[in-house]
Design an enzyme around this catalytic site. Structure first.
Site, short mmCIF file in Angstrom:
data_model
loop_
_atom_site.label_atom_id
_atom_site.label_comp_id
_atom_site.label_asym_id
_atom_site.label_seq_id
_atom_site.Cartn_x
_atom_site.Cartn_y
_atom_site.Cartn_z
N GLY A 1 0.83 -1.19 0.00
CA GLY A 1 0.00 0.00 0.00
C GLY A 1 0.87 1.24 0.00
N GLY B 1 0.61 5.76 0.14
CA GLY B 1 -0.10 7.01 0.17
C GLY B 1 0.87 8.14 -0.10
N THR B 2 0.42 9.37 0.15
CA THR B 2 1.25 10.53 -0.12
C THR B 2 2.46 10.59 0.80
OG1 THR B 2 -0.76 11.72 -0.74
CG2 THR B 2 1.22 13.04 -0.39
N PHE B 3 2.27 10.22 2.06
CA PHE B 3 3.34 10.38 3.05
C PHE B 3 3.78 9.07 3.69
CE2 PHE B 3 0.36 13.98 3.20
CZ PHE B 3 1.17 14.93 2.59
N ALA B 4 3.21 7.97 3.27
CA ALA B 4 3.54 6.70 3.91
C ALA B 4 3.45 5.55 2.92
CB ALA B 4 2.59 6.45 5.09
N LYS B 5 4.21 4.50 3.22
CA LYS B 5 4.13 3.24 2.48
C LYS B 5 3.87 2.13 3.49
CE LYS B 5 7.32 4.62 -1.21
NZ LYS B 5 8.59 4.31 -1.91
N VAL B 6 3.18 1.10 3.04
CA VAL B 6 2.88 -0.03 3.92
C VAL B 6 3.46 -1.30 3.31
CG1 VAL B 6 1.10 -1.38 5.07
CG2 VAL B 6 0.78 1.07 4.77
N LYS C 1 3.64 0.28 8.54
CA LYS C 1 3.39 1.56 7.90
C LYS C 1 4.62 2.44 8.13
CE LYS C 1 0.01 5.36 8.05
NZ LYS C 1 -1.26 5.80 8.70
N ASP D 1 -14.47 8.78 9.43
CA ASP D 1 -14.33 8.37 8.03
C ASP D 1 -14.68 6.90 7.88
OD1 ASP D 1 -13.84 8.73 5.32
OD2 ASP D 1 -11.69 8.30 5.50
N ASN E 1 -12.58 1.27 4.62
CA ASN E 1 -11.80 1.36 5.85
C ASN E 1 -12.16 0.26 6.85
OD1 ASN E 1 -10.29 3.53 5.05
ND2 ASN E 1 -11.59 5.06 6.01
N ASP F 1 -7.74 2.49 9.71
CA ASP F 1 -7.50 3.84 9.22
C ASP F 1 -8.12 4.92 10.11
OD1 ASP F 1 -6.71 6.00 7.75
OD2 ASP F 1 -7.37 5.20 5.83
#
Length: 473
Positions: free
Chosen positions: A37, A39-44, A59, A152, A157, A170
């Site tokens: 996975g 995202g903009t500021f993180a990888k999983v 994460k 959210d 999620n 999340d």
């Protein structure tokens, strides 16, 4: 990034340089696998705990990026929230680690995929939808009781484990009471359009608990119908439908289900059904079993430093005690118990591994030292020091305040000391200047406080990282 914990593990083949670097950062405790996975500021990444062979999701957050765009408080809040919510139907945080450039969340690896994937294939059978909804409400009720509001909630999620049990994930947009404004409401515009409550869109403030209930109602509708109650290609048109509460229940919905949904997807938050009322409805109660589980308050995970030997050795003393010991101490309290330091607090012991430094500019002006002395001895020492300099002593449980009797340059000098439990045999004493002049505080530390407490400081950790006094502001 809910899907991050659901993808299959990577192969055991050759690792990329980045994966090798991450393995080193994690002290070789986790074998890093496939990226699952991003995202903009993180990888999983999927990873394997080498000590027990269990799979985890890690994460990896880029510290520099989140600091540049002001997400410092956001990450700090997420850590705080994940500390509070341990429930069988919530994805678990195992531990947090950090280096100068990265923050690592080691999370539960959930194998069954997103709930969204099941719904995308069509509506669910009523008994299956009811089971998922019961688990969702149970998790949300627990969060609300702990002062956490998700904000959210949506099928993307929500994950499913290999046994088909639901796991809420999340919590990046979650809120806590500290964010409530003077009007008693939250004001941050957040959530996913199709699942967001009308009062959030109105931007006049909202009760986050009621917002979660609306989202749960929309999720229940989707599980049972196979489509959204509010849908339009044009987002503004969809918002208008949400604002008006315009939706129709399919013919296969039972009267009990329709009554429940009508009360959950109610545009007026004042009359919207509450969690206890949901759990008391006929449709919900059918086959419902309360989840029983054990929670060890605020001791959620271990934290290791990858580059600080002092911290790693200190952590060895902070391993969780057996459950039986914890219970017996709770049953037979002899003296006021110091607050227990959890793994997140322990991080701050090493300057090279200080999470508070990641999130707050400067220091809090405090100093910590480790001691094996009993709480009563520590307090007695502080009282002796106060008596010598004619300071007033105020005590409450494991907190001691020393208040000067004369006005200094910036008023009376006031010093606060708080005692925390590191392990059953170790205490941490934190000393802070609460009032008065900095120079007077340093002079008091050097001439009175440090000599008076020096005998309590453990020799093996009595170095510049832990010793009195500290540089204050």
């Amino acid at each position: 990034m809910a899907a991050a914990a659901t993808s299959p593990a990577g192969s055991d083949g050759a690792r990329t340089p980045r994966q090798k670097e991450m393995k080193g950062l994690l002290l070789g405790r986790y074998e890093i696998g496939k990226l699952i996975g991003q995202g903009t500021f993180a990888k999983v990444y999927h990873a394997r705990n080498v000590s027990n062979g269990e799979g985890v999701a890690i994460k990896v957050i880029d510290k520099e990026k989140i600091m540049k765009i002001g997400l410092i408080a956001h990450i700090k809040r997420e850590i705080s929230i994940l500390r509070r919510v341990r429930h069988p139907n919530i994805v678990q945080l195992f531990e947090v680690m950090a280096t100068k450039s990265k923050i690592f969340f080691v999370m539960e690896y959930v194998k069954g995929g997103e709930l969204f994937s099941k719904v995308a294939k069509g509506r669910l059978k009523e008994e299956v939808a009811r089971k998922y909804f019961q688990q969702l409400v149970s998790a949300v009720a627990f969060c609300h009781a702990r002062g956490v509001y998700h904000r959210d909630l949506k099928p993307e999620n929500i994950l499913l484990d290999e046994d088909g049990n639901l796991k809420v994930s999340d919590f990046g947009l979650s809120a806590i009471p500290d964010q409530i404004k003077q009007d008693g409401l939250f004001h941050t515009l957040c959530g996913t359009p199709a699942y967001v409550a009308p009062e959030v869109l109105a931007r006049k403030g909202y009760d986050a608990a009621k917002v979660d209930i609306w989202s749960c109602g929309v999720i229940l509708f989707v599980l049972m119908a196979g489509y959204l109650p509010f849908h339009d290609q044009n987002v503004m048109s969809m918002y208008k439908k949400i604002h008006k509460g315009e939706f129709r229940c399919p013919r296969w919905f039972s009267p009990d289900l329709i009554r429940l949904l009508t009360r959950m997807i109610d545009t007026n938050p004042e009359t919207r059904i509450t969690i206890p009322e949901i759990m008391d409805t006929k449709w919900f109660k059918k086959g419902f079993k309360h989840v029983k589980f054990y929670i060890e308050d605020d001791k959620l995970c271990n934290v290791d430093s990858c580059d600080t030997e002092e911290f790693a050795s200190l952590l060895d003393h902070a391993l969780l005690e057996p459950e039986t010991e914890i219970e017996s101490r709770r049953k037979i309290p002899i003296l006021p118990r110091p607050a227990s330091l959890n793994a997140f607090d322990i991080i701050s012991f090493s300057r090279g591994f200080d999470l508070s430094g990641l999130f707050e500019e400067g220091s809090n002006g405090g100093t910590r030292f480790v001691t094996a002395a009993p709480v009563s001895t520590i307090i007695s020492k502080l009282e002796e020091i106060a008596k010598v300099v004619s300071f007033t002593v105020r005590k409450k449980d494991c907190r001691v305040s020393l208040e000067g009797s004369r006005d200094g340059v910036k008023g009376p000098l006031t010093i606060a000391a708080e005692i925390f439990e590191l392990t059953p045999l170790l205490r941490v004493v934190e000393v802070k200047k609460k009032g008065g002049d900095r120079f007077e505080y340093e002079e008091f530390c050097n001439k009175e406080l440090k000599p008076g407490l020096q005998s309590l400081v453990m020799g093996e950790v009595a170095d510049s990282s832990y010793n009195l006094p500290s540089d204050t502001k």
